[in-house]
Design an enzyme around this catalytic site. Structure first.
Site, PDB file in Angstrom:
ATOM      1  N   SER A 110       0.741  -1.122   0.089  1.00 51.57           N
ATOM      2  CA  SER A 110       0.160  -0.033  -0.079  1.00 51.57           C
ATOM      3  C   SER A 110       0.707   1.270   0.048  1.00 51.57           C
ATOM      4  CB  SER A 110      -0.903  -0.006   1.181  1.00 51.57           C
ATOM      5  OG  SER A 110      -1.635   1.249   1.257  1.00 51.57           O
ATOM      6  N   TYR A 145      -2.694  -1.986   9.991  1.00 48.54           N
ATOM      7  CA  TYR A 145      -2.788  -2.265   8.415  1.00 48.54           C
ATOM      8  C   TYR A 145      -1.470  -1.622   8.213  1.00 48.54           C
ATOM      9  CZ  TYR A 145      -4.253  -1.437   3.648  1.00 48.54           C
ATOM     10  OH  TYR A 145      -4.177  -1.637   2.399  1.00 48.54           O
TER      11      TYR A 145
HETATM   12  N1  LIG Z   1      -8.653   0.126  -1.915  1.00 45.84           N
HETATM   13  C1  LIG Z   1      -7.422   0.617  -1.718  1.00 45.84           C
HETATM   14  O1  LIG Z   1      -7.589   2.047  -1.402  1.00 45.84           O
HETATM   15  C2  LIG Z   1      -6.009  -0.055  -1.204  1.00 45.84           C
HETATM   16  C3  LIG Z   1      -5.035   0.750  -1.413  1.00 45.84           C
HETATM   17  C4  LIG Z   1      -3.870   0.074  -0.828  1.00 45.84           C
HETATM   18  C5  LIG Z   1      -3.781  -1.379  -1.024  1.00 45.84           C
HETATM   19  N2  LIG Z   1      -5.096  -1.954  -0.978  1.00 45.84           N
HETATM   20  C6  LIG Z   1      -4.929  -3.368  -0.848  1.00 45.84           C
HETATM   21  O2  LIG Z   1      -5.321  -4.037  -2.085  1.00 45.84           O
HETATM   22  C7  LIG Z   1      -5.940  -5.265  -1.799  1.00 45.84           C
HETATM   23  C8  LIG Z   1      -7.450  -5.360  -2.181  1.00 45.84           C
HETATM   24  O3  LIG Z   1      -8.092  -4.319  -1.678  1.00 45.84           O
HETATM   25  P1  LIG Z   1      -9.814  -3.950  -1.908  1.00 45.84           P
HETATM   26  O4  LIG Z   1     -10.041  -2.616  -1.661  1.00 45.84           O
HETATM   27  O5  LIG Z   1     -10.192  -4.770  -2.909  1.00 45.84           O
HETATM   28  O6  LIG Z   1     -10.065  -4.540  -0.656  1.00 45.84           O
HETATM   29  P2  LIG Z   1     -11.585  -5.648  -0.095  1.00 45.84           P
HETATM   30  O7  LIG Z   1     -11.799  -5.454   1.219  1.00 45.84           O
HETATM   31  O8  LIG Z   1     -12.775  -5.012  -1.172  1.00 45.84           O
HETATM   32  O9  LIG Z   1     -11.397  -7.069  -0.904  1.00 45.84           O
HETATM   33  C9  LIG Z   1     -10.274  -7.976  -0.007  1.00 45.84           C
HETATM   34  C10 LIG Z   1     -10.583  -9.398  -0.499  1.00 45.84           C
HETATM   35  O10 LIG Z   1      -9.847 -10.066   0.347  1.00 45.84           O
HETATM   36  C11 LIG Z   1     -10.940 -11.163   0.911  1.00 45.84           C
HETATM   37  N3  LIG Z   1     -10.419 -11.724   2.396  1.00 45.84           N
HETATM   38  C12 LIG Z   1     -10.379 -10.921   3.232  1.00 45.84           C
HETATM   39  N4  LIG Z   1      -9.792 -11.757   4.278  1.00 45.84           N
HETATM   40  C13 LIG Z   1      -9.502 -12.867   3.709  1.00 45.84           C
HETATM   41  C14 LIG Z   1      -8.715 -14.320   4.104  1.00 45.84           C
HETATM   42  N5  LIG Z   1      -8.443 -14.285   5.396  1.00 45.84           N
HETATM   43  N6  LIG Z   1      -8.676 -15.326   3.134  1.00 45.84           N
HETATM   44  C15 LIG Z   1      -8.872 -15.076   1.610  1.00 45.84           C
HETATM   45  N7  LIG Z   1      -9.517 -13.893   1.525  1.00 45.84           N
HETATM   46  C16 LIG Z   1      -9.694 -12.946   2.244  1.00 45.84           C
HETATM   47  C17 LIG Z   1     -12.112 -10.699   0.922  1.00 45.84           C
HETATM   48  O11 LIG Z   1     -13.329 -11.297   1.202  1.00 45.84           O
HETATM   49  C18 LIG Z   1     -12.374  -9.636  -0.271  1.00 45.84           C
HETATM   50  O12 LIG Z   1     -12.855 -10.398  -1.491  1.00 45.84           O
HETATM   51  C19 LIG Z   1      -5.785  -5.433  -0.095  1.00 45.84           C
HETATM   52  O13 LIG Z   1      -4.845  -6.083   0.020  1.00 45.84           O
HETATM   53  C20 LIG Z   1      -5.618  -4.139   0.226  1.00 45.84           C
HETATM   54  O14 LIG Z   1      -5.060  -3.893   1.460  1.00 45.84           O
HETATM   55  C21 LIG Z   1      -6.320  -1.278  -1.407  1.00 45.84           C
END
Ligand SMILES: NC(=O)c1ccc[n+]([C@@H]2O[C@H](COP(=O)([O-])OP(=O)(O)OC[C@H]3O[C@@H](n4cnc5c(N)ncnc54)[C@H](O)[C@@H]3O)[C@@H](O)[C@H]2O)c1
Length: 266
Positions: free
Chosen positions: A159, A172
């Site tokens: 991130s 996080y």
């Molecule tokens: N959206 C943002 O702004 C952002 C920014 C930086 C990094 N990220 C990273 O990108 C990735 C995706 O983000 P997002 O916004 O789509 O998040 P999200 O919360 O919408 O999706 C996360 C997914 O991971 C799955 N998940 C959660 N725990 C799990 C587990 N124990 N085992 C298997 N699956 C599991 C959830 O069911 C979901 O489908 C994450 O790693 C997040 O930290 C997101």
């Protein structure tokens, strides 16, 4: 040290070609992971949509198949050792190989934004269990297959918070900093097996859950700080992931690629 002549190199047209590659996308059922799954499938990859949310994983795999692609849904809690091992075994049983793992699953959107001293210890531990232990377990699960094939690509999702020191989700942010160190050290350990390990650091991305839980003024303020002056969406991340899965990145490992429209510069 290998004293062999330089590799011939692929024809340009094949550099970014992922046709037939078997790619596991953890957290592939929702948000950004669902977009990685669908877009990689459109690019010709065979996708394992792995998610703790079984229904979501099946829905995404179903959509890929309806569109003419190949996909398998696997229900997995990546923090669980045997579940991670079974995920890799299911991928191999269905498609006969594992070319890439996109470690995208993570706990983020369901975490409240609160002061560091108000974070519950159990929540701290669960974030580390999913965002770091899960990463470790998924890499360890696919490693025997990649080693046997003599190549592999691991893409870890970090991130942009790590470079900005963004507050109010300290567990996080800490876990995502761990992803960068993990990526660097693992790259050195598996380089001899011709496995590349890299990370992508997304900026604030309006994915499903993030779009609805981020305060509008927070999004606006963040967007003002980008060099490219607009909001970021899941599709903005796809090119970096396809690149790191493809042959075009075969001599890149241990790196973290920031994809945020020029917000943090690293
Ligand atoms: N959206 C943002 O702004 C952002 C920014 C930086 C990094 N990220 C990273 O990108 C990735 C995706 O983000 P997002 O916004 O789509 O998040 P999200 O919360 O919408 O999706 C996360 C997914 O991971 C799955 N998940 C959660 N725990 C799990 C587990 N124990 N085992 C298997 N699956 C599991 C959830 O069911 C979901 O489908 C994450 O790693 C997040 O930290 C997101």
């Amino acid at each position: 040290m290998d004293a062999s002549p330089p590799p011939a190199g692929l024809p340009g047209a094949r550099l970014f070609d992922v046709t037939g590659d078997v790619v596991i996308v953890t957290g592939g059922g929702n948000g950004i992971g669902a977009v990685y799954s669908r877009r990689l499938a459109e690019a010709g990859a065979r996708i394992v949509v792995a998610d703790i949310d079984r229904n979501a994983a099946e829905a995404v795999a179903g959509k890929v198949r309806e569109a003419g692609g190949m996909a398998l849904a696997v229900a997995v809690d990546i923090a669980d050792e045997s579940a991670a091992t079974s995920m890799a075994a299911a991928a191999e049983a269905e498609f006969g190989r594992i070319d890439a793992l996109v470690n995208n699953a993570g706990l983020m959107s369901e975490l409240g934004r609160r002061a560091w001293h108000e974070i519950d210890v159990a929540e701290w531990d669960r974030v580390m269990a999913v965002n770091l232990r899960g990463l470790f377990l998924c890499c360890r699960a696919v490693y025997p297959y990649m080693r046997r094939q003599g190549r592999g690509k691991i893409v870890n999702i970090s991130s942009g918070r790590v470079f900005e020191g963004t507050p109010y989700r300290l567990h996080y942010t800490t876990s995502k900093a761990g992803v960068v160190g993990f990526t660097r050290a693992l790259a050195r350990e598996v380089g001899g097996d011709n496995i590349c390990v890299n990370a992508v650091a997304p900026g604030l991305t309006l994915s499903g859950a993030q779009a609805t839980t981020s305060p509008p003024e927070y999004v606006l303020d963040y967007d003002r700080g980008r060099s490219l002056r607009r909001s970021q969406y899941p599709d903005d991340l796809v090119g970096a992931v396809v690149f790191l899965v493809s042959r075009a990145s075969d001599f890149i490992t241990g790196q973290t690629l920031n994809v945020d429209g020029g917000h943090a510069m690293h």
